[in-house]
Design a protein around this motif. Structure first.
Motif, PDB file in Angstrom:
ATOM      1  N   ARG A 106       0.832  -1.206   0.000  1.00 29.11           N
ATOM      2  CA  ARG A 106       0.000   0.000   0.000  1.00 29.11           C
ATOM      3  C   ARG A 106       0.864   1.253   0.000  1.00 29.11           C
ATOM      4  NH1 ARG A 106      -3.183  -2.918   3.759  1.00 29.11           N
ATOM      5  NH2 ARG A 106      -2.200  -1.773   5.484  1.00 29.11           N
ATOM      6  N   GLU A 107       1.928   1.208   0.809  1.00 34.39           N
ATOM      7  CA  GLU A 107       2.822   2.365   0.868  1.00 34.39           C
ATOM      8  C   GLU A 107       3.534   2.580  -0.456  1.00 34.39           C
ATOM      9  OE1 GLU A 107       5.327   1.493   4.148  1.00 34.39           O
ATOM     10  OE2 GLU A 107       3.857   2.087   5.669  1.00 34.39           O
ATOM     11  N   ALA A 108       3.913   1.474  -1.095  1.00 34.70           N
ATOM     12  CA  ALA A 108       4.588   1.587  -2.388  1.00 34.70           C
ATOM     13  C   ALA A 108       3.641   2.158  -3.442  1.00 34.70           C
ATOM     14  CB  ALA A 108       5.103   0.217  -2.828  1.00 34.70           C
ATOM     15  N   GLU A 109       2.375   1.680  -3.440  1.00 32.00           N
ATOM     16  CA  GLU A 109       1.394   2.212  -4.382  1.00 32.00           C
ATOM     17  C   GLU A 109       1.116   3.677  -4.112  1.00 32.00           C
ATOM     18  OE1 GLU A 109      -1.954  -0.297  -3.947  1.00 32.00           O
ATOM     19  OE2 GLU A 109      -1.041  -2.014  -4.993  1.00 32.00           O
ATOM     20  N   ARG A 110       1.063   4.028  -2.823  1.00 33.28           N
ATOM     21  CA  ARG A 110       0.831   5.422  -2.451  1.00 33.28           C
ATOM     22  C   ARG A 110       1.939   6.308  -2.990  1.00 33.28           C
ATOM     23  NH1 ARG A 110       1.725   6.690   3.691  1.00 33.28           N
ATOM     24  NH2 ARG A 110       3.849   6.595   2.885  1.00 33.28           N
ATOM     25  N   ASP A 111       3.145   5.852  -2.895  1.00 33.89           N
ATOM     26  CA  ASP A 111       4.282   6.661  -3.333  1.00 33.89           C
ATOM     27  C   ASP A 111       4.436   6.686  -4.849  1.00 33.89           C
ATOM     28  OD1 ASP A 111       4.809   7.228  -0.733  1.00 33.89           O
ATOM     29  OD2 ASP A 111       6.439   5.778  -0.512  1.00 33.89           O
ATOM     30  N   LEU A 112       3.660   5.850  -5.560  1.00 35.08           N
ATOM     31  CA  LEU A 112       3.762   5.820  -7.011  1.00 35.08           C
ATOM     32  C   LEU A 112       2.778   6.767  -7.695  1.00 35.08           C
ATOM     33  CD1 LEU A 112       4.387   2.063  -7.808  1.00 35.08           C
ATOM     34  CD2 LEU A 112       5.938   3.983  -8.175  1.00 35.08           C
ATOM     35  N   HIS A 113       2.047   7.607  -6.929  1.00 36.13           N
ATOM     36  CA  HIS A 113       1.139   8.581  -7.521  1.00 36.13           C
ATOM     37  C   HIS A 113       1.957   9.563  -8.358  1.00 36.13           C
ATOM     38  CE1 HIS A 113      -1.811   7.054  -4.695  1.00 36.13           C
ATOM     39  NE2 HIS A 113      -2.734   7.780  -5.300  1.00 36.13           N
ATOM     40  N   ILE A 114       1.685   9.588  -9.643  1.00 40.50           N
ATOM     41  CA  ILE A 114       2.470  10.459 -10.502  1.00 40.50           C
ATOM     42  C   ILE A 114       1.952  11.890 -10.434  1.00 40.50           C
ATOM     43  CG2 ILE A 114       3.138   8.598 -12.055  1.00 40.50           C
ATOM     44  CD1 ILE A 114       0.985   9.450 -13.966  1.00 40.50           C
ATOM     45  N   LEU A 115       2.824  12.815 -10.760  1.00 34.61           N
ATOM     46  CA  LEU A 115       2.519  14.232 -10.590  1.00 34.61           C
ATOM     47  C   LEU A 115       1.281  14.662 -11.365  1.00 34.61           C
ATOM     48  CD1 LEU A 115       3.150  17.062  -9.553  1.00 34.61           C
ATOM     49  CD2 LEU A 115       4.723  17.345 -11.487  1.00 34.61           C
ATOM     50  N   GLN A 116       1.120  14.184 -12.609  1.00 33.75           N
ATOM     51  CA  GLN A 116      -0.005  14.666 -13.396  1.00 33.75           C
ATOM     52  C   GLN A 116      -1.341  14.262 -12.780  1.00 33.75           C
ATOM     53  OE1 GLN A 116       0.627  13.102 -17.307  1.00 33.75           O
ATOM     54  NE2 GLN A 116      -0.263  11.102 -16.858  1.00 33.75           N
ATOM     55  N   ASP A 117      -1.411  13.090 -12.144  1.00 32.66           N
ATOM     56  CA  ASP A 117      -2.645  12.688 -11.481  1.00 32.66           C
ATOM     57  C   ASP A 117      -2.898  13.526 -10.235  1.00 32.66           C
ATOM     58  OD1 ASP A 117      -3.009  10.791 -13.413  1.00 32.66           O
ATOM     59  OD2 ASP A 117      -2.210   9.132 -12.219  1.00 32.66           O
ATOM     60  N   VAL A 118      -1.847  13.778  -9.471  1.00 30.32           N
ATOM     61  CA  VAL A 118      -1.982  14.609  -8.272  1.00 30.32           C
ATOM     62  C   VAL A 118      -2.388  16.027  -8.662  1.00 30.32           C
ATOM     63  CG1 VAL A 118      -0.771  15.622  -6.306  1.00 30.32           C
ATOM     64  CG2 VAL A 118      -0.322  13.242  -6.958  1.00 30.32           C
ATOM     65  N   ALA A 119      -1.775  16.550  -9.718  1.00 27.45           N
ATOM     66  CA  ALA A 119      -2.071  17.919 -10.157  1.00 27.45           C
ATOM     67  C   ALA A 119      -3.520  18.044 -10.595  1.00 27.45           C
ATOM     68  CB  ALA A 119      -1.126  18.307 -11.289  1.00 27.45           C
ATOM     69  N   ARG A 120      -4.016  17.070 -11.332  1.00 23.83           N
ATOM     70  CA  ARG A 120      -5.400  17.146 -11.797  1.00 23.83           C
ATOM     71  C   ARG A 120      -6.373  16.998 -10.634  1.00 23.83           C
ATOM     72  NH1 ARG A 120      -5.733  17.554 -17.058  1.00 23.83           N
ATOM     73  NH2 ARG A 120      -3.993  16.881 -18.362  1.00 23.83           N
ATOM     74  N   ASP A 121      -6.050  16.133  -9.687  1.00 27.28           N
ATOM     75  CA  ASP A 121      -6.903  15.989  -8.514  1.00 27.28           C
ATOM     76  C   ASP A 121      -6.892  17.277  -7.697  1.00 27.28           C
ATOM     77  OD1 ASP A 121      -8.535  14.199  -6.765  1.00 27.28           O
ATOM     78  OD2 ASP A 121      -6.928  14.650  -5.345  1.00 27.28           O
ATOM     79  N   CYS A 122      -5.736  17.890  -7.604  1.00 29.72           N
ATOM     80  CA  CYS A 122      -5.596  19.164  -6.902  1.00 29.72           C
ATOM     81  C   CYS A 122      -6.456  20.231  -7.577  1.00 29.72           C
ATOM     82  CB  CYS A 122      -4.128  19.581  -6.887  1.00 29.72           C
ATOM     83  SG  CYS A 122      -3.809  21.189  -6.127  1.00 29.72           S
TER      84      CYS A 122
END
Length: 389
Positions: free
Chosen positions: A91-107
């Motif tokens: 779970r921690e590994a998957e959490r850390d694999l969030h790529i920037l473009q997905d985080v940016a769009r969610d933001c």
């Protein structure tokens, strides 16, 4: 003990018959009838037997299976459930694999309500989309450091200082958003990148404006009766609204000599909280009446195909005439005229431009938009700019 733990050989593993074969210490090889084979480990934790898979042949060799078994047996000896530990690690590994473009769009999605028009114009997201995501968009945000950010923004840090600053600020917001999502990010990375980039060597370029003495002649030259000419005339006559409200003007917004500009068309967070009332001079009302035959889909200044004319349409007209000034500059022309040719109070002139005056406390007690005094001043401005006709 070593013999007890290592019962199998590589040769046996390769040709093992169907069934379960113990390597010792809880490590087993399960050979299936279909020819496949799976490693698994049996351990006892808190009196309960647990069985966890360690991978399949040939992807996991006998040597690798023994190494994995040693590691998870050690976890079990500590009183921890190796299956739950591995699940948490994944779970921690998957959490850390969030790529920037997905985080940016969610933001961006989570902040739309704070943005003018719910961010539909794309102005908040575009600095990231154009200058950051092409280079870092597919990188896990947890892996992005100050050097990555510095290398991404360096090409525009001085050449496009304003855009670079917006991209930097948006990136900071994205990093804070990632932290709120419990992603393992370095919140100081943008600040450290800024320190590496250094101060911006960029001179602010203000929009070129036409001297107020030249405005009447230019206004008179807008006499071809086209949508662009009408729009420019109305922009000059209602300088407080800027280009966007003029381009998106609808007849339903006008009542008598008063044009009410919807809040979402006004620039600025403060102005976006309330509509802006614009007193229309006699000349402005005449321009609107002359442009009315061009109305389409409710818009007074439609584009040839669909929607409304673009901001560039008016700017290009001035550019084709060899003028340095641009449409936005008429605000400066008006403000200079107020200062040099009239005795208009400072706060009334600023109110004509939809500028906030005073500090937050002063604004909270101010209950007027100087409509009547603005109506008088805007009529004087209209009389002046149309004096060459």
């Amino acid at each position: 003990m070593a013999r007890e733990l290592n019962r199998l050989s590589a040769a046996f593993v390769k040709s093992a018959p169907v069934g379960k074969h113990a390597d010792g210490g809880g490590l087993w090889l399960h050979k299936r009838p279909d020819g496949g084979a799976q490693w698994f480990l049996r351990v006892t934790v808190h009196g309960r037997r647990r069985e966890m898979g360690l991978g399949s042949l040939p992807h996991v060799s006998l040597k690798e299976a023994r190494l994995h078994a040693d590691m998870w047996r050690a976890v079990a000896r500590e009183g921890k459930d190796p299956i739950k530990v591995r699940q948490r690690q994944r779970r921690e590994a998957e959490r850390d694999l969030h790529i920037l473009q997905d985080v940016a769009r969610d933001c961006f999605e989570s902040r739309k309500a704070e943005l003018k028009g719910d961010g539909k114009a794309g102005r908040w997201f575009s600095p990231l989309e154009l200058h950051v995501l092409p280079k870092l968009g597919k990188v896990p945000i947890a892996e992005i450091d100050q050097h990555d950010i510095r290398n991404t923004l360096a090409p525009i840090w001085h050449a496009k200082a304003a855009t670079a600053k917006k991209a930097y600020e948006r990136l900071k917001v994205c990093f804070r958003h990632a932290a709120a999502l419990d992603l393992n990010v370095d919140l100081q990375a943008p600040e450290k990148a800024k320190a590496l980039l250094g101060a911006q060597r960029h001179k602010v370029q203000h929009t070129p404006f036409m001297p107020w003495e030249d405005v009447p002649a230019f206004y008179a030259s807008l006499n071809e009766g086209t949508v662009t000419h009408f729009a420019l005339r109305l922009l000059i006559l209602t300088v407080g609204t800027r280009s966007r409200p003029v381009r998106y003007i609808r007849m339903e917004q006008i009542e008598g000599d008063l044009w009410t500009v919807p809040a979402d068309l006004m620039k600025g967070r403060q102005n976006a909280e309330q509509d802006f009332r614009v007193p229309l001079s006699e000349q402005a009302q005449a321009v609107i009446a002359d442009a009315l035959p061009y109305e389409r889909d409710g818009f007074l200044f439609p584009n040839v195909r669909k929607g409304v004319i673009s901001d560039a349409t008016m700017a290009r007209l001035m550019e084709r005439r060899g003028l340095e000034a641009r449409p936005h500059g008429f605000r400066s022309s008006f403000r200079t005229w107020c200062s040099e040719a009239t005795d208009a109070p400072w706060e009334v002139a600023e109110a004509c431009l939809a500028h906030n005056t005073g500090n937050r406390v002063e604004r909270s007690y101010k209950r007027t938009d100087f409509l009547d005094r603005r109506r008088e001043l805007m009529q004087r401005w209209a009389d002046y700019v149309s004096s060459a006709i």
